[in-house]
Write a protein that holds these residues in place. Structure first.
Motif, PDB file in Angstrom:
ATOM      1  N   ALA A   6       0.821  -1.217   0.000  1.00  0.00           N
ATOM      2  CA  ALA A   6       0.000   0.000   0.000  1.00  0.00           C
ATOM      3  C   ALA A   6       0.851   1.261   0.000  1.00  0.00           C
ATOM      4  N   SER A  64       1.320  -0.543  11.351  1.00  0.00           N
ATOM      5  CA  SER A  64       1.170   0.807  10.806  1.00  0.00           C
ATOM      6  C   SER A  64       2.372   1.129   9.930  1.00  0.00           C
ATOM      7  N   ARG A  95       1.568  10.286   4.811  1.00  0.00           N
ATOM      8  CA  ARG A  95       0.649   9.149   4.716  1.00  0.00           C
ATOM      9  C   ARG A  95       0.710   8.361   6.019  1.00  0.00           C
ATOM     10  N   ILE A 131      -0.928   4.568   7.334  1.00  0.00           N
ATOM     11  CA  ILE A 131      -1.697   3.386   6.963  1.00  0.00           C
ATOM     12  C   ILE A 131      -1.758   2.434   8.151  1.00  0.00           C
ATOM     13  N   GLU A 173     -13.789   0.642   9.875  1.00  0.00           N
ATOM     14  CA  GLU A 173     -12.881   1.649   9.333  1.00  0.00           C
ATOM     15  C   GLU A 173     -12.941   2.927  10.162  1.00  0.00           C
ATOM     16  N   HIS A 204      -9.938   4.857  12.159  1.00  0.00           N
ATOM     17  CA  HIS A 204      -9.614   6.272  11.970  1.00  0.00           C
ATOM     18  C   HIS A 204      -9.506   6.994  13.309  1.00  0.00           C
ATOM     19  N   ARG A 236      -5.143  12.034   5.062  1.00  0.00           N
ATOM     20  CA  ARG A 236      -6.263  11.112   4.927  1.00  0.00           C
ATOM     21  C   ARG A 236      -5.783   9.731   5.360  1.00  0.00           C
ATOM     22  N   PHE A 237      -6.456   9.191   6.366  1.00  0.00           N
ATOM     23  CA  PHE A 237      -6.046   7.890   6.885  1.00  0.00           C
ATOM     24  C   PHE A 237      -6.447   6.773   5.924  1.00  0.00           C
ATOM     25  N   GLU A 238      -5.586   5.771   5.840  1.00  0.00           N
ATOM     26  CA  GLU A 238      -5.837   4.597   5.005  1.00  0.00           C
ATOM     27  C   GLU A 238      -5.879   3.361   5.903  1.00  0.00           C
ATOM     28  N   VAL A 239      -6.909   2.559   5.727  1.00  0.00           N
ATOM     29  CA  VAL A 239      -7.095   1.380   6.573  1.00  0.00           C
ATOM     30  C   VAL A 239      -7.350   0.164   5.692  1.00  0.00           C
ATOM     31  N   TYR A 240      -6.682  -0.936   6.021  1.00  0.00           N
ATOM     32  CA  TYR A 240      -6.873  -2.202   5.330  1.00  0.00           C
ATOM     33  C   TYR A 240      -7.092  -3.298   6.371  1.00  0.00           C
TER      34      TYR A 240
END
Length: 767
Positions: free
Chosen positions: A422, A616, A633, A635, A650, A654, A695-699
């Motif tokens: 990512a 993370s 970024r 993640i 999600e 966040h 902007r947070f990214e979550v997987y």
């Protein structure tokens, strides 16, 4: 099926329209107002209190001092009660205190008809103190004070435990080892939930009723009973909607005092509403920790031996006691298994506000230390941090000897692989090599593990009640509490699937009332969804069988031939709809020969726990001359089992990531030399906002948890555990500087950059 789908929150409409009722909305118009007089010294004894001038103020009803309350101590931690005295929380708190132990301790209360009279009276009360030596740093406090903070702890050490494995002293004799040593420090921070702590109490019949913003209503009932010395059943606790808690409200804060105050004015309603400043100074904080790690590393990177020491500052009272420092210590044995470990954890009383539960329960501090240390090893010995973790982090099949938690999947490596792709890790590592200039970028990572609940250390139990309505819909009640995280929605989804109902036919009762709600332990330890799922599955099975037996009887069929799908009774063989649940409910309840109100209730004692894993990845830009960090970024990757509601999951991530950004870069409670808080308000205390993070990214890696009825496990606290060390490690990658103190503000970074030669030492100081 509704589990796994993005259904709307069940409380969304009430909250966005303002219809939701919080404690303050339930306070009666004729209530008296109570305000607390707080100590103005950090450590000492109240010699006398003169209330004569305060009592002359119009509308003052009563003044209660530390000399007027019961003298027995009580515990405040939101832990399940243990019938074994050796496992009970320390009872070191009084409703008001003659021996004050921090600046802001509670010494008297004014009850008046309005807040103006309260405030005027507070100013008129005169207190005479005998002042003692105070200790604000946990390492200094361990040396002792002239008067112990608590009489039974001569060196101010609340508790010390060891968790050793193998033979550390023998292992370090191995030839060819590299010793990597570091001290890591994390700050005091505050939960900063939207709704301050508030208690509204009154007497009704033979009950003391406490309406409170709490995560743990059933536990608060017990603590109030202990504090007042009355049977627990005489206390009734009502929990309406609450505006966040993050662990601060996993403590009996002012509920016992509020319960006592109404008894002093004939049962008249009394409201005790803490200000924002009081929330900072006189409720709970996150434990400041100093963590010492020594690793003896072989040339291939494997550990020969490790030594870990955790020193946690607990403030003036025990609250959750040693459990948080102990949990922080325990993680080092599991995340990177090593055969030879010496580990010690100390929880130390200090003369600062009380530390208690806060999101992550010691793991954010431990991860900052532990994951920073892993990168320090890689930095000193020339290993790639990503490859190093792949090689030595907890493997699939690992079983912890104490908790018996098992790693059923290779979750760590799966999460690392997702994050690596990512963030384009390989490209970024290459791109950010050999940087020069004032602005430099870096990439970093960190991992975490977390438990789900508190078994086997403490009791884990959950109860559920289901009731069939005449229209074929149903009520469901649990002791597990909605505190803003979306728990009620997840409970409703699981209930719908467990019974076979349409989601819209499930009506969850969000408010807990200890006189009505089945027993449950509340919201903490990321236990809600996991623990409630056992009770929901068990009760749902009983409830469903009752409905099917009644449907079979009413329709001359065998119950084993029937099922419930989408609130219809169907025949299993051909899926034909036989009748509706509404028809069964009506014909059952209004049957003149055999009326039955269909309900089910059960309790499930959970004897499992479950690992939750994740990682993370952070990319940062460092302005070296200003010592300032910008996150480009961030993640998070989580294995929290199968998701009940992906959208809520999600959002949960966040929120935790935002909290972690503040922990990493800006949040820290400051105190002067008297122990007085300097930034106890939302202007001076630097919470992170949307302006401070990307902007947070979550997987998600959805490995189904085999111990769970719905294949899920903890997610509430995990998102806040690993971003801070990932940001720290990105700073290391960008600058080559190891930062061992959070928050990583310019005040921390600038001297380190200067010492490392990144800033010209000949720069003229700007006056």
């Amino acid at each position: 099926m509704y589990v796994g789908k993005n259904v709307d929150r069940v409380d969304a409409y009430d909250k966005v329209t303002g219809r939701a009722k919080y404690t303050e909305d339930l306070v009666s118009a004729n209530s008296y107002v109570a305000k607390i007089l707080h100590s103005t010294i950090a450590h000492g004894k109240v010699i006398s209190i003169d209330t004569s001038e305060a009592e002359k103020i119009e509308d003052v009803v009563k003044i209660v001092t530390c000399f007027d309350v019961p003298k027995w101590g009580f515990p405040t931690a939101g832990h399940p009660w243990s019938t074994d005295p050796s496992h009970q929380d320390k009872a070191d708190r009084n409703l008001l205190n003659t021996h004050v132990r921090y600046y802001g301790d509670d010494v008297a209360v004014v009850i008046a008809k309005n807040s103006v009279a309260c405030s005027r009276a507070i100013e008129k009360i005169k207190v005479e103190y005998e002042e003692y030596e105070a200790a604000f740093d946990q390492m200094e406090s361990m040396k002792g004070t002239n008067v112990p903070i608590h009489d039974d702890c001569p060196k101010n050490i609340l508790a010390h435990t060891s968790n050793n494995r193998g033979d550390y002293q023998e292992a370090i004799k191995e030839e060819g080892l590299t010793k990597v040593e570091g001290w890591y420090e994390t700050p005091i921070v505050q939960h900063s939930h939207i709704e301050n702590g508030i208690v509204y109490s009154y007497e009704e019949g033979n009950k003391i009723v406490v309406v409170a913003s709490t995560q743990i209503p059933h536990i608060v009932r017990r603590v109030c009973g202990q504090a007042l010395g009355v049977p627990w059943g005489r206390i009734r606790v009502i929990k309406p909607y609450i505006g966040g808690g993050f662990g601060n409200k996993q403590d009996a804060l002012y509920e016992p005092l509020g319960a006592f105050l109404t008894t002093q004015v004939g049962g008249h309603p009394v409201v005790l509403d803490t200000s924002r400043e009081e929330t900072f100074s006189s409720t709970r904080t996150r434990h400041p920790m100093k963590i010492h790690i020594i690793s003896h590393v072989r040339s291939d990177g494997s550990f020969a031996a490790r030594k870990i020491e955790v020193f946690a500052g607990n403030g003036g009272y025990a609250s959750h006691g040693h459990s948080i420092a102990s949990k922080a210590m325990g993680c080092f044995h599991q995340q990177y298994p090593c055969d030879n470990v010496e580990a010690d954890a100390y929880t130390i009383y200090t003369n600062l506000p009380v530390s208690g539960a806060m999101r992550g329960y010691g793991i954010p501090q431990a991860m900052f230390a532990g994951e920073s240390h892993i990168n320090d090893i890689c930095h000193k010995m020339g290993f790639d941090p990503y490859e190093y973790r792949l090689k030595y982090i907890m493997p699939k099949g690992y079983v912890d000897g104490f908790s018996h938690n098992e790693n059923y999947y290779d979750s760590f490596r799966e999460c690392l692989a997702v994050g690596r792709r990512a963030i384009n890790y390989d490209e970024k590592i290459e791109e950010y090599k050999n940087q020069t200039g004032n602005f430099r970028r870096g990439i970093g990572m960190a991992t975490f593990w977390y438990n789900t609940g508190v078994y086997p250390i403490s009791l884990e139990t959950a109860s559920c009640r289901m009731v069939l309505n005449q229209d074929g819909s149903m009520q469901v009640q649990l002791g597990e509490t909605e505190i803003g995280q979306g728990g009620d929605t997840a409970f409703s989804q699981m209930t719908a699937d467990a019974v076979g109902m349409k989601f819209e036919d499930v009506h969850i009762i969000s408010h807990q009332d200890t006189d009505i709600t089945p027993f449950g332990l509340g919201a903490y330890a990321s236990r809600q969804t996991y623990m409630a799922s056992f009770a929901i599955a068990k009760t749902g099975k009983i409830f469903k069988e009752k409905i099917l037996r009644k449907a079979a009887k009413l329709n001359d069929m065998a119950p084993e031939k029937l099922d419930i799908v989408n609130s219809n009774i169907i025949r299993k063989t051909d899926k034909r709809v036989v009748t509706t649940i509404e028809d069964v409910a009506m014909r059952s309840l209004y049957n003149p020969l055999d009326s039955e109100h269909i309900t089910a209730e059960s309790t499930y004692t959970i004897r499992n726990n479950a690992y939750s894993f994740g990682a993370s990845f952070a990319e940062v830009e460092v302005d070296i001359s200003l010592g300032k960090v910008k996150i480009l970024r961030l993640i998070n990757v989580h294995d929290c089992g199968e998701l009940i509601n992906p959208r809520l999951a999600e959002a949960q991530a966040h929120g935790g990531m935002s909290m972690a950004v503040g922990f990493a870069l800006s949040e820290e409670l400051k105190y002067d030399k008297y122990g007085r808080i300097l930034n106890g308000n939302l202007l001076d205390y630097k919470l992170s906002t949307t302006m401070d993070h990307p902007r947070f990214e979550v997987y998600f890696v959805e490995n189904p948890e085999p111990t769970s009825p719905f294949n899920t496990k903890s997610l509430g606290e995990p998102p806040t555990c690993s971003p801070a060390p990932a940001i720290r490690n990105a700073i290391l990658n960008a600058t080559g500087v190891e930062v061992d103190k959070a928050p990583m503000t310019p005040h921390v970074l600038f001297p380190l950059f200067k010492e490392a030669g990144l800033i010209d030492n000949d720069l003229e100081e700007v006056e």
